[in-house]
Design a protein around this motif. Sequence first.
Motif, PDB file in Angstrom:
ATOM      1  N   PRO A  56      39.388  33.939  52.959  1.00  0.00           N
ATOM      2  CA  PRO A  56      38.671  34.605  51.860  1.00  0.00           C
ATOM      3  C   PRO A  56      39.541  34.933  50.658  1.00  0.00           C
ATOM      4  O   PRO A  56      39.102  34.829  49.508  1.00  0.00           O
ATOM      5  CB  PRO A  56      38.136  35.879  52.528  1.00  0.00           C
ATOM      6  N   ARG A  57      40.799  35.310  50.881  1.00  0.00           N
ATOM      7  CA  ARG A  57      41.660  35.673  49.747  1.00  0.00           C
ATOM      8  C   ARG A  57      41.990  34.467  48.873  1.00  0.00           C
ATOM      9  O   ARG A  57      42.316  34.623  47.688  1.00  0.00           O
ATOM     10  CB  ARG A  57      42.940  36.341  50.239  1.00  0.00           C
ATOM     11  N   ALA A  58      41.900  33.267  49.440  1.00  0.00           N
ATOM     12  CA  ALA A  58      42.133  32.064  48.651  1.00  0.00           C
ATOM     13  C   ALA A  58      41.040  31.881  47.606  1.00  0.00           C
ATOM     14  O   ALA A  58      41.237  31.202  46.593  1.00  0.00           O
ATOM     15  CB  ALA A  58      42.202  30.841  49.554  1.00  0.00           C
ATOM     16  N   VAL A  59      39.875  32.490  47.843  1.00  0.00           N
ATOM     17  CA  VAL A  59      38.748  32.411  46.913  1.00  0.00           C
ATOM     18  C   VAL A  59      38.707  33.636  46.012  1.00  0.00           C
ATOM     19  O   VAL A  59      38.551  33.528  44.791  1.00  0.00           O
ATOM     20  CB  VAL A  59      37.411  32.283  47.686  1.00  0.00           C
ATOM     21  N   VAL A  60      38.850  34.812  46.616  1.00  0.00           N
ATOM     22  CA  VAL A  60      38.735  36.060  45.863  1.00  0.00           C
ATOM     23  C   VAL A  60      39.955  36.300  44.985  1.00  0.00           C
ATOM     24  O   VAL A  60      39.847  36.743  43.838  1.00  0.00           O
ATOM     25  CB  VAL A  60      38.541  37.248  46.832  1.00  0.00           C
ATOM     26  N   ALA A  64      46.998  35.192  45.089  1.00  0.00           N
ATOM     27  CA  ALA A  64      47.627  35.957  46.169  1.00  0.00           C
ATOM     28  C   ALA A  64      47.192  35.434  47.537  1.00  0.00           C
ATOM     29  O   ALA A  64      47.166  36.184  48.512  1.00  0.00           O
ATOM     30  CB  ALA A  64      47.272  37.436  46.034  1.00  0.00           C
ATOM     31  N   ARG A  65      46.865  34.159  47.588  1.00  0.00           N
ATOM     32  CA  ARG A  65      46.424  33.598  48.863  1.00  0.00           C
ATOM     33  C   ARG A  65      47.562  33.643  49.880  1.00  0.00           C
ATOM     34  O   ARG A  65      48.713  33.369  49.547  1.00  0.00           O
ATOM     35  CB  ARG A  65      45.928  32.155  48.696  1.00  0.00           C
ATOM     36  N   PRO A  66      47.265  34.040  51.113  1.00  0.00           N
ATOM     37  CA  PRO A  66      48.327  34.138  52.110  1.00  0.00           C
ATOM     38  C   PRO A  66      48.699  32.777  52.688  1.00  0.00           C
ATOM     39  O   PRO A  66      47.875  31.861  52.749  1.00  0.00           O
ATOM     40  CB  PRO A  66      47.697  35.022  53.190  1.00  0.00           C
ATOM     41  N   MET A  67      49.943  32.646  53.105  1.00  0.00           N
ATOM     42  CA  MET A  67      50.357  31.482  53.872  1.00  0.00           C
ATOM     43  C   MET A  67      49.794  31.641  55.278  1.00  0.00           C
ATOM     44  O   MET A  67      49.892  32.714  55.884  1.00  0.00           O
ATOM     45  CB  MET A  67      51.879  31.385  53.934  1.00  0.00           C
ATOM     46  N   LEU A  68      49.174  30.600  55.803  1.00  0.00           N
ATOM     47  CA  LEU A  68      48.469  30.712  57.077  1.00  0.00           C
ATOM     48  C   LEU A  68      49.416  30.595  58.271  1.00  0.00           C
ATOM     49  O   LEU A  68      50.384  29.842  58.256  1.00  0.00           O
ATOM     50  CB  LEU A  68      47.400  29.625  57.173  1.00  0.00           C
ATOM     51  N   LEU A  69      49.088  31.353  59.319  1.00  0.00           N
ATOM     52  CA  LEU A  69      49.836  31.286  60.568  1.00  0.00           C
ATOM     53  C   LEU A  69      49.375  30.118  61.423  1.00  0.00           C
ATOM     54  O   LEU A  69      50.133  29.604  62.245  1.00  0.00           O
ATOM     55  CB  LEU A  69      49.660  32.585  61.358  1.00  0.00           C
ATOM     56  N   SER A  70      48.120  29.717  61.258  1.00  0.00           N
ATOM     57  CA  SER A  70      47.567  28.638  62.081  1.00  0.00           C
ATOM     58  C   SER A  70      46.560  27.844  61.269  1.00  0.00           C
ATOM     59  O   SER A  70      45.816  28.400  60.462  1.00  0.00           O
ATOM     60  CB  SER A  70      46.903  29.201  63.349  1.00  0.00           C
TER      61      SER A  70
END
Length: 293
Positions: A56-60, A64-70
């Motif tokens: 969701p943060r990649a859209v909102v 500030a999109r997080p780097m994904l763990l999986s």
Amino acid sequence: MKVIMESSDFRLPATVVSIGMFDGVHRGHTKVLRQLRSRGLQLGVSTAVVTFDPHPRAVVRPDARPMLLSSLDDRMQLLAATGAVDHCLVLRFDQSRSEQPADEFVLTMLVHQLGMRELIVGENFACGRGRQGTVSYLATLGQQLGFAVAPVRLDAVPGSQDSVHSSSTEARRLIQLGDLAGASAMLQRPHEMTGTITRAVPASRRVIEAELPTAMCAPAAADYVGAVKRSDTGSPWIPALLRVRGDRLSSRRMVHLVADDEVEADLGDLLRMRFVDRARHDPAASLHEISAA
């Protein structure tokens, strides 16, 4: 576990539901999922998890999109491995979804399509436009729509300082600091990534260079002990020394690795990497310890 990609054609008669990204499926997630399975058994209904792609943060907040763990595939495998989830509904998160009121999302997706009897979420959960759907808000809504809400208390990670709670954000922070042992305690397993082989020394098949995907959470530039294998095979893990390096002129992150044995992989293949801990001052001794474990 049955994976359901977003569709208006499915209906489940009755379920206990949990919602979230479940990125990394860490210690906190598994506590929620144990409660999910327990309540499903008590009520005699199946369990369902609702998750999203992309984050969701990649859209909102794309800046500030997080780097994904999986990856999404890894997330599905990790959720299935818990044995707690009967159905996993993957919803596409886009601008329209971000603007959907909590009431509408709950009624149309959770109540009508999933037949939700009870919602099991972490105590800090919120959903819907502007994160309107807090636990207390949803509990009031549930009284009107006929479902219960059971918040799960967030516990501190055993051995952590300052009573740190398990979260994907904290796991990312530890990994990006190079604290792989701390991250492993939170994830309840070593952190793994899949990279693309960009260079392999054919003479030995033990010295390999791979590029890590920029969307995934990579360890800080340092030397680590761990293991590798080709990602598309059931071959055993091979102990390896993994040297993470960053490209100053781009966002590329490379891993130069030296495996304890030959790796059956070629240029362009996907390589699965497992990061166990930082290498000691003597990397060879660290690798020997991993090989003997």
